[in-house]
Design a protein around this motif. Structure first.
Motif, mmCIF file in Angstrom:
data_model
loop_
_atom_site.group_PDB
_atom_site.id
_atom_site.type_symbol
_atom_site.label_atom_id
_atom_site.label_comp_id
_atom_site.label_asym_id
_atom_site.label_seq_id
_atom_site.Cartn_x
_atom_site.Cartn_y
_atom_site.Cartn_z
ATOM 1 N N GLU A 103 9.746 -4.693 -2.429
ATOM 2 C CA GLU A 103 10.605 -5.773 -1.946
ATOM 3 C C GLU A 103 9.789 -7.040 -1.695
ATOM 4 N N SER A 104 8.571 -6.855 -1.213
ATOM 5 C CA SER A 104 7.720 -8.006 -0.896
ATOM 6 C C SER A 104 7.224 -8.714 -2.142
ATOM 7 N N ILE A 105 6.766 -7.969 -3.159
ATOM 8 C CA ILE A 105 6.268 -8.633 -4.366
ATOM 9 C C ILE A 105 7.391 -9.381 -5.050
ATOM 10 N N ASN A 106 8.584 -8.820 -5.072
ATOM 11 C CA ASN A 106 9.708 -9.510 -5.708
ATOM 12 C C ASN A 106 10.053 -10.795 -4.959
ATOM 13 N N GLY A 107 10.032 -10.737 -3.630
ATOM 14 C CA GLY A 107 10.305 -11.929 -2.829
ATOM 15 C C GLY A 107 9.233 -12.988 -3.001
ATOM 16 N N SER A 108 7.967 -12.551 -3.015
ATOM 17 C CA SER A 108 6.860 -13.492 -3.160
ATOM 18 C C SER A 108 6.929 -14.219 -4.500
ATOM 19 N N LEU A 109 7.197 -13.487 -5.565
ATOM 20 C CA LEU A 109 7.266 -14.106 -6.885
ATOM 21 C C LEU A 109 8.392 -15.132 -6.957
ATOM 22 N N GLN A 110 9.501 -14.807 -6.344
ATOM 23 C CA GLN A 110 10.626 -15.746 -6.342
ATOM 24 C C GLN A 110 10.267 -17.024 -5.592
ATOM 25 N N ARG A 111 9.653 -16.871 -4.411
ATOM 26 C CA ARG A 111 9.308 -18.048 -3.615
ATOM 27 C C ARG A 111 8.218 -18.885 -4.275
ATOM 28 N N LEU A 112 7.279 -18.221 -4.927
ATOM 29 C CA LEU A 112 6.174 -18.932 -5.572
ATOM 30 C C LEU A 112 6.576 -19.523 -6.921
ATOM 31 N N GLY A 113 7.713 -19.095 -7.437
ATOM 32 C CA GLY A 113 8.182 -19.631 -8.705
ATOM 33 C C GLY A 113 7.353 -19.191 -9.889
ATOM 34 N N THR A 114 6.934 -17.927 -9.886
ATOM 35 C CA THR A 114 6.086 -17.410 -10.955
ATOM 36 C C THR A 114 6.490 -15.983 -11.292
ATOM 37 N N ASP A 115 6.132 -15.546 -12.491
ATOM 38 C CA ASP A 115 6.448 -14.179 -12.915
ATOM 39 C C ASP A 115 5.403 -13.177 -12.451
ATOM 40 N N TYR A 116 4.236 -13.677 -12.065
ATOM 41 C CA TYR A 116 3.150 -12.782 -11.678
ATOM 42 C C TYR A 116 2.182 -13.534 -10.775
ATOM 43 N N VAL A 117 1.370 -12.779 -10.048
ATOM 44 C CA VAL A 117 0.236 -13.356 -9.326
ATOM 45 C C VAL A 117 -1.031 -12.715 -9.872
ATOM 46 N N GLU A 118 -2.110 -13.471 -9.795
ATOM 47 C CA GLU A 118 -3.385 -12.902 -10.241
ATOM 48 C C GLU A 118 -3.839 -11.792 -9.306
ATOM 49 N N LEU A 119 -3.655 -11.989 -8.005
ATOM 50 C CA LEU A 119 -4.182 -11.041 -7.023
ATOM 51 C C LEU A 119 -3.133 -10.744 -5.956
ATOM 52 N N TYR A 120 -2.825 -9.445 -5.786
ATOM 53 C CA TYR A 120 -1.898 -9.005 -4.747
ATOM 54 C C TYR A 120 -2.693 -8.169 -3.758
ATOM 55 N N GLN A 121 -2.632 -8.533 -2.468
ATOM 56 C CA GLN A 121 -3.539 -7.964 -1.478
ATOM 57 C C GLN A 121 -2.803 -7.237 -0.349
ATOM 58 N N ALA A 122 -3.336 -6.115 0.042
ATOM 59 C CA ALA A 122 -2.872 -5.430 1.251
ATOM 60 C C ALA A 122 -3.436 -6.182 2.444
ATOM 61 N N HIS A 123 -2.559 -6.826 3.212
ATOM 62 C CA HIS A 123 -2.996 -7.742 4.267
ATOM 63 C C HIS A 123 -3.716 -7.020 5.406
ATOM 64 N N ARG A 124 -3.456 -5.763 5.584
ATOM 65 C CA ARG A 124 -4.176 -4.884 6.508
ATOM 66 C C ARG A 124 -4.048 -3.458 5.976
ATOM 67 N N TYR A 125 -4.714 -2.524 6.610
ATOM 68 C CA TYR A 125 -4.580 -1.113 6.273
ATOM 69 C C TYR A 125 -3.389 -0.560 7.047
ATOM 70 N N ASP A 126 -2.583 0.259 6.400
ATOM 71 C CA ASP A 126 -1.392 0.825 7.039
ATOM 72 C C ASP A 126 -1.657 2.295 7.383
ATOM 73 N N TYR A 127 -1.876 2.552 8.667
ATOM 74 C CA TYR A 127 -2.158 3.921 9.114
ATOM 75 C C TYR A 127 -0.921 4.806 9.080
ATOM 76 N N GLU A 128 0.270 4.234 8.956
ATOM 77 C CA GLU A 128 1.505 5.016 8.990
ATOM 78 C C GLU A 128 2.013 5.399 7.607
ATOM 79 N N THR A 129 1.387 4.890 6.563
ATOM 80 C CA THR A 129 1.792 5.230 5.197
ATOM 81 C C THR A 129 0.645 5.942 4.502
ATOM 82 N N PRO A 130 0.904 7.064 3.821
ATOM 83 C CA PRO A 130 -0.173 7.729 3.083
ATOM 84 C C PRO A 130 -0.815 6.751 2.093
ATOM 85 N N LEU A 131 -2.128 6.746 2.054
ATOM 86 C CA LEU A 131 -2.834 5.832 1.155
ATOM 87 C C LEU A 131 -2.423 6.080 -0.295
ATOM 88 N N GLU A 132 -2.139 7.339 -0.632
ATOM 89 C CA GLU A 132 -1.726 7.662 -1.987
ATOM 90 C C GLU A 132 -0.431 6.937 -2.357
#
Length: 337
Positions: A103-132
């Motif tokens: 949901e976030s990548i789709n929203g970001s692409l729409q707001r940025l007005g682009t079909d892709y970004v060069e770099l997509y980053q995990a803004h922090r580590y999420d201890y509540e979601t399995p890393l896999e």
């Protein structure tokens, strides 16, 4: 003009001075001023731009998208991030679950007005979601062409190692980490940097001027300058407080003669210091006015000699934070909502 460096072990080059719009866009400065500043960055040779969905609760991405409209897309490197709460901040509007990532990548692409970004980053580590789960979602984002590379922000050495192993297994590249790093905040040097060098991960560092303290404009025993980040109650002020102690500000004043001896300004000295680290691909800089960039971009290509670097380290040694344990307290143990 600005030099470029490879991002991690990838073939992607980014401008070693990268423009970041945290705090400023849709918050500290108006949209017209923000757009003018981005255009000035482009004029000065900056090609890499860093933002995040959480900045100004998605509004900063929209401002950056507007500012970059009409530019040749292939000549830019656009970075954004996912993790912190956005939107109405419901239970799934945060973290690194598969649902939130897509949901976030789709929203970001729409707001940025682009079909892709060069770099997509995990803004922090999420201890509540399995890393896999997180890394599989990132792999799918790459395979769908929505991001070319994956990075993280403020991950520990152990988290970087685990993430890189899964990325290799899933056949995509984990190329970067975005930590705080400056001559006053050196906590990544003990474990994060050596591990990153081993794994082919480089650093895109934020706050290379320690929230502006390393410009030398904050003076011990004096009120903070009007209009500075230290007066920004929308977010900037709380991040700078730890650097505003008199003993820190006194030490920073010792940098002025060092910079003069080197023939550069104190801000240029601070940025050149982080770029001296071979594991750093880019230093993030922001600006509230276009002319601020005229000085900072000149740090690109500056090579500090050994005596200058030793003098900086000696001046700041009593107040610089180097404890590697600080890297373990950045990501929240539970998701913030």
């Amino acid at each position: 003009m600005v030099n470029h460096r490879y991002l991690g072990s990838s073939g992607l080059k980014v401008s070693e001075i990268t423009y970041g719009n945290w705090v400023t866009h849709a918050s500290q400065v108006g949209n017209d001023a923000a757009i003018k500043t981005v255009h000035r960055a482009l004029d000065l040779g900056i090609t890499s731009f860093d933002t995040a969905d959480a900045y100004a609760n998605t509004a900063a991405e929209s401002v950056l998208g507007e500012a970059l409209r009409g530019q040749r897309r292939e000549s830019l490197e656009i970075f954004t991030k996912v993790y912190w709460p956005t939107g109405p901040k419901g239970p799934n509007d945060t973290g690194l679950s598969r649902k939130h990532i897509f949901e976030s990548i789709n929203g970001s692409l729409q707001r940025l007005g682009t079909d892709y970004v060069e770099l997509y980053q995990a803004h922090r580590y999420d201890y509540e979601t399995p890393l896999e789960e997180t890394m599989q979602a990132f792999a799918d984002v790459v395979r769908q062409g929505k991001a070319l590379y994956i990075g993280v922000s403020e991950w520990t050495a152990e988290q970087l190692r685990a993430g890189a192993a899964l990325a290799k297994e899933l056949k995509f590249q984990l190329v970067s980490n975005q930590p705080q790093y400056s001559a006053l905040w050196r906590v990544i040097e003990g474990k994060v940097v050596p591990t990153s060098q081993e794994l082919g991960i480089s650093q895109i560092v934020w706050s290379p001027m320690a929230q502006g303290v390393l410009t030398g404009k904050y003076l011990p025993g004096q009120p903070v300058p009007a209009g500075s980040r230290a007066t920004d109650e929308a977010g900037g002020a709380r991040f700078i407080q730890d650097f505003l102690r008199d003993e820190v500000l006194t030490a920073v004043q010792k940098l002025k003669p060092i910079a003069e001896q080197a023939g550069i300004t104190v801000p240029q000295l601070a940025i050149a210091w982080v770029l001296h680290n071979p594991n750093v691909s880019a230093a993030l800089v922001g600006a509230s006015r276009p002319e601020q960039l005229d000085d900072t971009v000149k740090a690109s290509g500056i090579v500090l000699d050994d005596d200058t670097k030793a003098a900086i380290d000696e001046a700041l040694a009593p107040v610089a934070v180097t404890d590697v344990e600080e890297t373990y307290s950045v990501s929240p143990k539970t998701r913030v909502v």
